[in-house]
Design a protein around this motif. Structure first.
Motif, PDB file in Angstrom:
ATOM      1  N   UNK A  14       4.264   9.513   4.080  1.00 52.52           N
ATOM      2  CA  UNK A  14       3.500   9.452   2.987  1.00 52.52           C
ATOM      3  C   UNK A  14       2.355  10.352   2.859  1.00 52.52           C
ATOM      4  N   UNK A  15       2.028  10.725   4.081  1.00 54.65           N
ATOM      5  CA  UNK A  15       0.876  11.274   4.547  1.00 54.65           C
ATOM      6  C   UNK A  15      -0.486  10.679   4.143  1.00 54.65           C
ATOM      7  N   UNK A  16      -0.351   9.359   4.357  1.00 53.65           N
ATOM      8  CA  UNK A  16      -1.742   8.036   4.059  1.00 53.65           C
ATOM      9  C   UNK A  16      -1.837   7.669   5.385  1.00 53.65           C
TER      10      UNK A  16
ATOM     11  N   UNK B  35      -5.465   4.181   2.153  1.00 49.53           N
ATOM     12  CA  UNK B  35      -4.739   3.638   3.368  1.00 49.53           C
ATOM     13  C   UNK B  35      -3.859   2.614   3.399  1.00 49.53           C
ATOM     14  N   UNK B  36      -3.230   2.612   4.698  1.00 50.34           N
ATOM     15  CA  UNK B  36      -2.091   1.476   4.531  1.00 50.34           C
ATOM     16  C   UNK B  36      -2.651   0.325   5.427  1.00 50.34           C
TER      17      UNK B  36
ATOM     18  N   UNK C 113     -14.762  -7.776   1.077  1.00 52.68           N
ATOM     19  CA  UNK C 113     -14.618  -7.722  -0.335  1.00 52.68           C
ATOM     20  C   UNK C 113     -15.546  -8.153  -1.132  1.00 52.68           C
ATOM     21  N   UNK C 114     -15.910  -7.438  -2.284  1.00 55.04           N
ATOM     22  CA  UNK C 114     -16.984  -7.856  -3.125  1.00 55.04           C
ATOM     23  C   UNK C 114     -17.989  -6.912  -2.921  1.00 55.04           C
ATOM     24  N   UNK C 115     -17.994  -5.958  -1.918  1.00 56.97           N
ATOM     25  CA  UNK C 115     -18.968  -4.801  -1.901  1.00 56.97           C
ATOM     26  C   UNK C 115     -18.977  -3.767  -2.940  1.00 56.97           C
ATOM     27  N   UNK C 116     -20.005  -3.114  -3.130  1.00 58.70           N
ATOM     28  CA  UNK C 116     -20.102  -2.423  -4.349  1.00 58.70           C
ATOM     29  C   UNK C 116     -19.772  -0.946  -3.914  1.00 58.70           C
ATOM     30  N   UNK C 117     -19.199  -0.188  -5.041  1.00 54.95           N
ATOM     31  CA  UNK C 117     -18.939   1.259  -4.940  1.00 54.95           C
ATOM     32  C   UNK C 117     -17.711   1.679  -4.269  1.00 54.95           C
ATOM     33  N   UNK C 118     -16.988   0.619  -3.937  1.00 56.33           N
ATOM     34  CA  UNK C 118     -15.507   1.118  -3.228  1.00 56.33           C
ATOM     35  C   UNK C 118     -14.649   1.677  -4.414  1.00 56.33           C
ATOM     36  N   UNK C 119     -13.999   2.914  -4.085  1.00 56.37           N
ATOM     37  CA  UNK C 119     -13.044   3.480  -4.799  1.00 56.37           C
ATOM     38  C   UNK C 119     -11.792   3.733  -4.098  1.00 56.37           C
ATOM     39  N   UNK C 120     -10.936   2.930  -3.873  1.00 62.38           N
ATOM     40  CA  UNK C 120      -9.827   3.217  -2.868  1.00 62.38           C
ATOM     41  C   UNK C 120      -8.558   2.449  -3.613  1.00 62.38           C
ATOM     42  N   UNK C 121      -7.583   3.123  -2.922  1.00 62.83           N
ATOM     43  CA  UNK C 121      -6.116   2.588  -3.200  1.00 62.83           C
ATOM     44  C   UNK C 121      -5.444   1.980  -1.680  1.00 62.83           C
ATOM     45  N   UNK C 122      -5.385   0.594  -1.586  1.00 58.03           N
ATOM     46  CA  UNK C 122      -4.716  -0.008  -0.397  1.00 58.03           C
ATOM     47  C   UNK C 122      -3.202  -0.129  -0.588  1.00 58.03           C
TER      48      UNK C 122
END
Length: 508
Positions: A155-157, A138-139, A20-29
């Motif tokens: 969900x195809x996730x 991701x789940x 957590x706190x890393x740069x550049x992540x563009x995610x949905x959890x």
């Protein structure tokens, strides 16, 4: 064309699991805190349906401004419960994190797993799916069963977790097989059997190989958190005075009355099997430490933490809480054993968190550390460590096994899911926050000490609470824990007395 569970998991990327706190992540959890466990054993846990709140500390990922999270629960979560976690996150305004958090619920308080409820609600799943971007989602869940596998495919996730097809390695017998493969020390024990006659036979065989054995432990193959384990005292049975057939008959009678925590346990012996294992005792400083690790996509294994487990309950085998980190005398040994187990699990295709429980004892001045079981899921030590990560931007030092802040100060904690007292019953979460704030016992980042709470939904109905108390060494963490408990109970009494006085005055 729809992808299979395994094909979906191939889409997981190591960089998605950055700290957590890393740069550049563009995610949905999608956080799915479903307790998809054996219902008979879950029925033994007071307020089990509120345990979905424990995974709220996964919101630590919202420290990264590029991460969005979807959190699903059986019933709506109170704003205070959610905000209490978001306000802990350093380095980002709680309002910013809250805008990137989407809460959904199934509006179903039944004791069935949350995942089962979601699969019955296609319209709800559709609304959740609309928020999850293909190729960037991701789940994350507590445990992976066929239910979670089906949800991933629906969900195809991709799901970050171990395929339930690998669940054998998390069973009692599978754990023993894994330890043998890795060369990790573990107690002597039996094969898996499926009736009481066979269980009496393997118990007799174990004693005959070690006549000095005073106790053993009987384990259901798929028990968890110590539920499904029961000690059996052998010394009072005077087995050495009996013939082999008499010995087996006496053991059979003793097994009939075994105080096994799980309901209908003899039926469960037939369904899932059971084994018997030597009870490790003797020496000095007997303790029950554990290791928590993480298997990243791609197979890299990381040791996250070590803990001293606090056990209790009728059999003395039920998990009640923990202390972090484990004793420095054998901490490095625990980490090495845990890494070897994790690497073996990674070769089998396991993913995400795993835990290994141990027994440690000092024999003739040397520490003997033996592994007793593997957990292929999140566990009781997961959310306290998540809480520590949520409060700080520190990391585990892999050389020492200590958690260090960015300024190099070590942090310790004591945690429990089982602070239970009748005096807490009827206390609302807002009352608890008031009591702790007035006493100055809430976690203070400037002083690096204080307590944070979970399972607030259990408080009023059951008089039960979860708590993690942090300090700069074991003694300070314990002092904070004890002071918080004392102040909570005293504050609960004061509020109850004040309310009664007010009602009496109003009645006049």
């Amino acid at each position: 064309m729809a992808l299979s569970f395994r094909d979906l998991q191939q889409e997981l990327r190591p960089e998605w699991i950055a700290p957590a706190g890393g740069e550049g992540a563009d995610l949905d959890v999608l956080v799915l805190p479903s307790l998809s466990m054996d219902r008979a054993q879950m029925a033994l846990v007071t307020g089990a349906h509120h345990y979905e709140e424990r995974q709220l500390f996964a919101l630590v990922r919202l420290r990264d401004p590029g991460v969005r999270m979807v959190y699903v629960s059986s019933k709506p979560l109170a704003d205070l419960v959610v905000d209490a976690v978001l306000e802990l996150l350093p380095g980002i305004p709680a309002s910013h994190a809250r805008r990137r958090l989407h809460l959904f619920d199934a509006d179903d308080a039944s004791d069935r797993p949350l995942t089962e409820k979601l699969l019955e609600r296609p319209a709800l799943l559709e609304r959740i799916a609309e928020l999850l971007r293909p190729g960037r989602s991701f789940i994350q869940c507590y445990v992976v069963t066929e239910l979670e596998k089906e949800l991933s495919e629906r969900l195809q996730v991709p799901l970050l977790g171990t395929d339930p097809a690998l669940g054998w390695w998390g069973s009692k017998k599978g754990s023993r097989d894994l330890f043998a493969r890795c060369g990790v020390p573990h107690p002597t024990g039996s094969d898996l059997v499926r009736d009481l006659d066979a269980l009496a036979e393997v118990t007799a065989t174990l004693w005959e190989s070690q006549p000095e054995l005073a106790r053993c432990v009987v384990k259901l193959n798929e028990g968890f958190s110590g539920e499904g384990n029961a000690p059996l005292a052998l010394a009072p049975l005077a087995l050495h005075e009996l013939t082999a057939p008499e010995r087996r008959q006496r053991l059979r009678e003793a097994l009939e009355t075994l105080p096994m925590p799980a309901l209908s346990w003899r039926q469960r012996v037939e369904e899932q099997g059971a084994l018997v294992e030597a009870w490790l005792e003797g020496g000095e400083g007997l303790s029950s430490p554990s290791v928590q690790g993480f298997i990243h996509p791609g197979g890299a294994v990381e040791v996250l933490s070590t803990h001293e487990q606090i056990l209790g309950g009728p059999s003395g085998q039920t998990y009640l809480g923990c202390r972090f980190p484990a004793d420095g005398a054998y901490r490095r040994m625990l980490m090495d054993h845990g890494l070897r187990v994790g690497q073996a699990l990674a070769t089998e295709g396991a993913l995400e968190r795993f835990g290994v429980d141990f027994i440690a004892r000092c024999l003739a001045g040397q520490w003997d550390v033996q592994a007793i079981e593997v957990n292929l899921r999140q566990g009781g030590t997961t959310h306290p460590y998540m809480a520590l990560c949520a409060l700080t931007t520190g990391r585990l030092d892999p050389a020492s096994g200590r958690f260090l802040t960015p300024t190099g100060e070590a942090l310790h904690y004591q945690a429990t899911d089982n602070l239970c007292d009748e005096r807490l019953r009827g206390l609302l979460p807002v009352d608890l926050i008031d009591i702790v704030a007035e006493a100055g016992l809430h976690y203070d980042p400037a002083r690096l000490r204080g307590s944070v709470f979970h399972l607030l939904g259990c408080l009023s109905e059951f008089g039960k609470l979860g708590m993690t108390s942090i300090g700069r060494d074991d003694q300070e963490a314990d002092a904070v824990f004890q002071a918080t408990v004392e102040r909570l109970l005293a504050g609960a009494n004061q509020r109850r007395s004040a309310s009664l006085d007010h009602l009496m005055l109003a009645g006049r």
